[in-house]
Motif scaffolding. Structure first.
Motif, PDB file in Angstrom:
ATOM      1  N   LEU A 134      45.144  38.853  48.361  1.00 25.26           N
ATOM      2  CA  LEU A 134      44.265  37.768  47.928  1.00 25.26           C
ATOM      3  C   LEU A 134      44.942  36.828  46.951  1.00 25.26           C
ATOM      4  N   ALA A 135      45.932  37.305  46.214  1.00 23.70           N
ATOM      5  CA  ALA A 135      46.629  36.417  45.290  1.00 23.70           C
ATOM      6  C   ALA A 135      47.358  35.296  46.031  1.00 23.70           C
ATOM      7  N   GLU A 136      47.694  35.526  47.283  1.00 22.06           N
ATOM      8  CA  GLU A 136      48.398  34.515  48.073  1.00 22.06           C
ATOM      9  C   GLU A 136      47.466  33.706  48.964  1.00 22.06           C
ATOM     10  N   ARG A 138      45.473  31.040  49.280  1.00 20.30           N
ATOM     11  CA  ARG A 138      45.081  29.753  48.704  1.00 20.30           C
ATOM     12  C   ARG A 138      44.740  28.805  49.852  1.00 20.30           C
ATOM     13  N   ALA A 234      38.851  34.593  49.327  1.00 26.19           N
ATOM     14  CA  ALA A 234      39.833  34.422  48.254  1.00 26.19           C
ATOM     15  C   ALA A 234      39.199  34.535  46.875  1.00 26.19           C
ATOM     16  N   ALA A 237      39.812  37.464  44.430  1.00 26.01           N
ATOM     17  CA  ALA A 237      41.160  37.752  43.935  1.00 26.01           C
ATOM     18  C   ALA A 237      41.153  38.283  42.505  1.00 26.01           C
ATOM     19  N   PRO A 241      42.982  43.328  44.759  1.00 23.82           N
ATOM     20  CA  PRO A 241      44.270  42.755  45.178  1.00 23.82           C
ATOM     21  C   PRO A 241      44.334  42.300  46.630  1.00 23.82           C
ATOM     22  N   GLU A 242      43.558  42.917  47.509  1.00 26.03           N
ATOM     23  CA  GLU A 242      43.687  42.561  48.922  1.00 26.03           C
ATOM     24  C   GLU A 242      42.372  42.758  49.651  1.00 26.03           C
TER      25      GLU A 242
END
Length: 381
Positions: A134-136, A138, A234, A237, A241-242
């Protein structure tokens, strides 16, 4: 051995077999036997129930049309009775029952392959789940209204699902009694994307613990709707983490998702069998079929009603199977499912020992289905 319909008095024995074979409770309310959406059978040896199976009534998209499908599930045999033909007898009984019920094809998820291949099923597609960091994740901000879904949105969400699913070979249409659209309301997240015309996409997700979000359905009519719903995913996040994502529309991963994903995190292959060739051919859509005729010979000892020679004729986008012809291409029963689904080419089937005969005539079979591809399912059973 006796194979007969499962009745309520068999419920305890059948549930015990299911629990022993697949895990889960070995006792249950006997009313489950009367649940809508499936038929069930038991096998007896010496008056004791030693085998169980059930067949769900589904409808599976191929070529844009929903084909009646028997979903074989819960094939369970008592340990002491294994190796005595119990599973084979249950499958033979199921084949007859599916044909009588008008279920032209049959799908299943195999725990073991051999008994199903012996009765004509073969691999045809996959159910896939992926992991998304989720950090990626965007996504662009878009002007699409999203809000919590309500009971009033269920029909619109089902329509949105069908608009996507009918374009993906292998998907169920979710209109049969085994499915209830209301189940979306029971999940932790049911979000809809709407405009003036109604629901244009939706998200159903589960939050089982503090470490993940499981996305069960993400359906979008267009890229802006996809971005709006992915933005909802998203937003977790900061908490986790995912996310796990059950793949319904593979284009979402390959063409829209702006971050890396862990492919192959969970893949289940499913098998398909053609139960009634002329009925299956008549029910399927054939958007790629040019006008042509091809003669085939089907070898199928377990569905003798479709064994022998057939002429497949395509004209004006319609295909029919009629008795006769020269049998230029010989197909074993196991070849019919992958061919019908567009999962394997004639060359692949030939190299697998499932097809032989005239090579040019065999390539005509490829032109009918427009394959090969990878049919998908998003529903395990």
């Amino acid at each position: 051995m006796v194979v007969r319909p499962c009745v309520r008095e068999d419920a305890a024995a059948a549930q015990a077999l299911r629990g022993l074979a697949f895990g889960g409770p070995r006792e249950a309310d006997p009313s489950w036997v009367d649940s809508p959406g499936f038929t069930a059978a038991v096998a007896e040896l010496g008056g004791a129930v030693v085998g169980f199976t059930r067949v769900w009534a589904f409808r599976q998209f191929f070529g844009g049309r929903a084909v009646p499908c028997g979903g074989v599930a819960s094939v369970a045999v008592a340990p002491h009775a294994r190796g005595r033909g119990v599973a084979s007898a249950l499958l033979d009984d199921a084949l007859v029952g599916m044909r009588e019920a008008g279920q032209a094809v049959s799908a299943l998820f195999p725990y073991v392959k051999r008994p199903y291949r012996a009765r004509g099923w073969e691999h045809a597609g996959a159910l896939e789940r992926v992991r998304v960091p989720l950090a990626e994740l965007r996504v662009p901000r878009v002007d699409v209204e999203v809000r919590p879904g309500t009971a009033a949105d269920l029909a619109g969400a089902q329509d949105a699902y069908l608009r996507t699913a009918r374009d993906i070979d292998g998907m169920f249409d979710r209109t049969t009694p085994g499915f209830t659209v209301e189940r979306a309301l029971a999940e932790d997240v049911f979000t809809v994307a709407v405009d003036g015309s109604g629901v244009r996409g939706y998200l159903v997700a589960r939050r089982p613990d503090g470490s993940t979000v499981d996305v069960l359905d993400l359906v979008a009519d267009d890229v802006d709707t996809a971005h709006a719903l992915l933005g909802q995913v998203a937003s977790w996040a900061g908490y986790t983490p995912e996310a796990g994502l059950r793949v319904l529309d593979p284009a979402l991963l390959d063409l829209v998702l702006p971050s890396s994903v862990t492919r192959g995190a969970h893949v289940e292959t499913w098998m398909l069998r053609v139960v009634d060739l002329p009925a299956a051919v008549a029910a399927r859509g054939w958007p790629h079929a040019p006008d042509l005729a091809v003669d085939v010979e089907v070898v199928d000892e377990h569905a003798p009603w479709q064994a022998g020679r057939w002429r497949l004729t395509a004209e004006g986008g319609q295909v029919r199977a009629e008795r006769g012809g020269e049998g230029s291409v010989r197909l074993l029963a196991r070849a019919l499912g992958p061919w019908f689904a567009g999962a394997a080419s004639s060359g692949q089937l030939r190299r697998s020992g499932l097809l032989d005969g005239d090579a040019e005539a065999a390539r005509a079979l490829d032109r009918l289905v427009g394959g090969p591809g990878l049919p998908r399912l998003a529903d395990a059973f």
